[in-house]
Design a protein around this motif. Structure first.
Motif, PDB file in Angstrom:
ATOM      1  N   THR A   1       0.821  -1.207   0.000  1.00 38.34           N
ATOM      2  CA  THR A   1       0.000   0.000   0.000  1.00 38.34           C
ATOM      3  C   THR A   1       0.858   1.261   0.000  1.00 38.34           C
ATOM      4  O   THR A   1       0.399   2.318  -0.389  1.00 38.34           O
ATOM      5  N   GLN A   2       2.086   1.140   0.452  1.00 41.91           N
ATOM      6  CA  GLN A   2       3.005   2.276   0.441  1.00 41.91           C
ATOM      7  C   GLN A   2       4.422   1.760   0.295  1.00 41.91           C
ATOM      8  O   GLN A   2       4.806   0.773   0.929  1.00 41.91           O
ATOM      9  N   LEU A   3       5.198   2.432  -0.552  1.00 44.73           N
ATOM     10  CA  LEU A   3       6.595   2.077  -0.769  1.00 44.73           C
ATOM     11  C   LEU A   3       7.412   3.353  -0.713  1.00 44.73           C
ATOM     12  O   LEU A   3       7.143   4.300  -1.460  1.00 44.73           O
TER      13      LEU A   3
ATOM     14  N   THR B   1       8.264  -0.363   3.495  1.00 47.76           N
ATOM     15  CA  THR B   1       6.949  -0.622   2.919  1.00 47.76           C
ATOM     16  C   THR B   1       5.914  -0.728   4.015  1.00 47.76           C
ATOM     17  O   THR B   1       6.230  -1.059   5.162  1.00 47.76           O
ATOM     18  N   THR B   2       4.682  -0.461   3.630  1.00 43.44           N
ATOM     19  CA  THR B   2       3.505  -0.802   4.410  1.00 43.44           C
ATOM     20  C   THR B   2       2.670  -1.687   3.509  1.00 43.44           C
ATOM     21  O   THR B   2       2.464  -1.368   2.331  1.00 43.44           O
ATOM     22  N   CYS B   3       2.220  -2.803   4.048  1.00 41.77           N
ATOM     23  CA  CYS B   3       1.403  -3.748   3.277  1.00 41.77           C
ATOM     24  C   CYS B   3       0.079  -3.988   3.986  1.00 41.77           C
ATOM     25  O   CYS B   3       0.031  -4.037   5.212  1.00 41.77           O
ATOM     26  N   ALA B   4      -0.964  -4.152   3.194  1.00 39.81           N
ATOM     27  CA  ALA B   4      -2.240  -4.614   3.725  1.00 39.81           C
ATOM     28  C   ALA B   4      -2.182  -6.131   3.768  1.00 39.81           C
ATOM     29  O   ALA B   4      -1.762  -6.775   2.801  1.00 39.81           O
ATOM     30  N   VAL B   5      -2.562  -6.697   4.888  1.00 37.55           N
ATOM     31  CA  VAL B   5      -2.643  -8.147   5.031  1.00 37.55           C
ATOM     32  C   VAL B   5      -4.076  -8.539   4.692  1.00 37.55           C
ATOM     33  O   VAL B   5      -5.030  -8.009   5.267  1.00 37.55           O
ATOM     34  N   LEU B   6      -4.208  -9.452   3.734  1.00 40.22           N
ATOM     35  CA  LEU B   6      -5.516  -9.830   3.215  1.00 40.22           C
ATOM     36  C   LEU B   6      -5.938 -11.172   3.796  1.00 40.22           C
ATOM     37  O   LEU B   6      -5.213 -12.161   3.690  1.00 40.22           O
TER      38      LEU B   6
END
Length: 180
Positions: A118-120, A169-174
């Motif tokens: 979601t963000q890099l 990074t920020t990642c969404a965990v699905l």
């Protein structure tokens, strides 16, 4: 002579022409392995039992190590990655970082769970040239929660040990999708 079809056409002698070929085999998506954890999927990729994504062949890098919360990629650079300044395009470094960062997060995910960036954030600290040699990107997951994950990574030269870029990074965990 080779002619390029853009405004103010330019010709280049044929002896300056280069080519690069890459091959890949399309494999099933990682969603085809809902019984494997993220780390297990990465280990299977390293072992060659699950196909690496085609981007690895396209850009000339690959996953070489993975552990709980870590991922390491290595890549070869060359003039095929040049920008107009005859340095390796920053997008290559961003993609290398995004791949390692995402895989570090993935290595901490339970079976059936996915993620998406979601963000890099990328910081390039020195130019990469065609003769800079092999680059190594080491990533570490800092936080992997139920819905959000963060990681950080560094790109260093294998031969010279110099820092070329670093990022987060920020990642969404699905959550796993229900099976029908």
């Amino acid at each position: 002579m080779t002619t390029y079809g853009f405004q103010g056409e330019q010709t280049v002698p044929d002896e300056a022409s280069h080519s690069r070929t890459h091959h890949w085999q399309a494999g099933p998506p990682v969603s085809a392995f809902p019984h494997l954890t993220g780390e297990e999927i990465l280990q299977e990729m390293i072992a060659g039992r699950i196909q690496a994504p085609p981007i690895a062949s396209t850009l000339g890098f690959g996953l070489v190590e993975a552990g709980p919360g870590t991922a390491v990629f290595e890549g070869e650079v060359g003039e095929h990655l040049f920008n107009p300044m005859n340095t390796v395009h920053g997008g290559y470094l961003a993609t290398l970082l995004d791949s390692a960062l995402g895989c570090a997060v993935m290595s901490r995910l339970p079976a059936g769970t996915a993620y998406t960036t979601t963000q890099l954030n990328v910081h390039m600290v020195r130019p990469v040239f065609a003769d800079s040699g092999k680059l190594r990107c080491e990533a570490v997951a800092l936080h992997v929660g139920r819905t959000l994950a963060t990681a950080e990574a560094r790109v260093v030269g294998v031969e010279d040990g110099k820092l070329y870029a670093h990022g987060t990074t920020t990642c969404a965990v699905l959550a796993p999708r229900p099976t029908v």
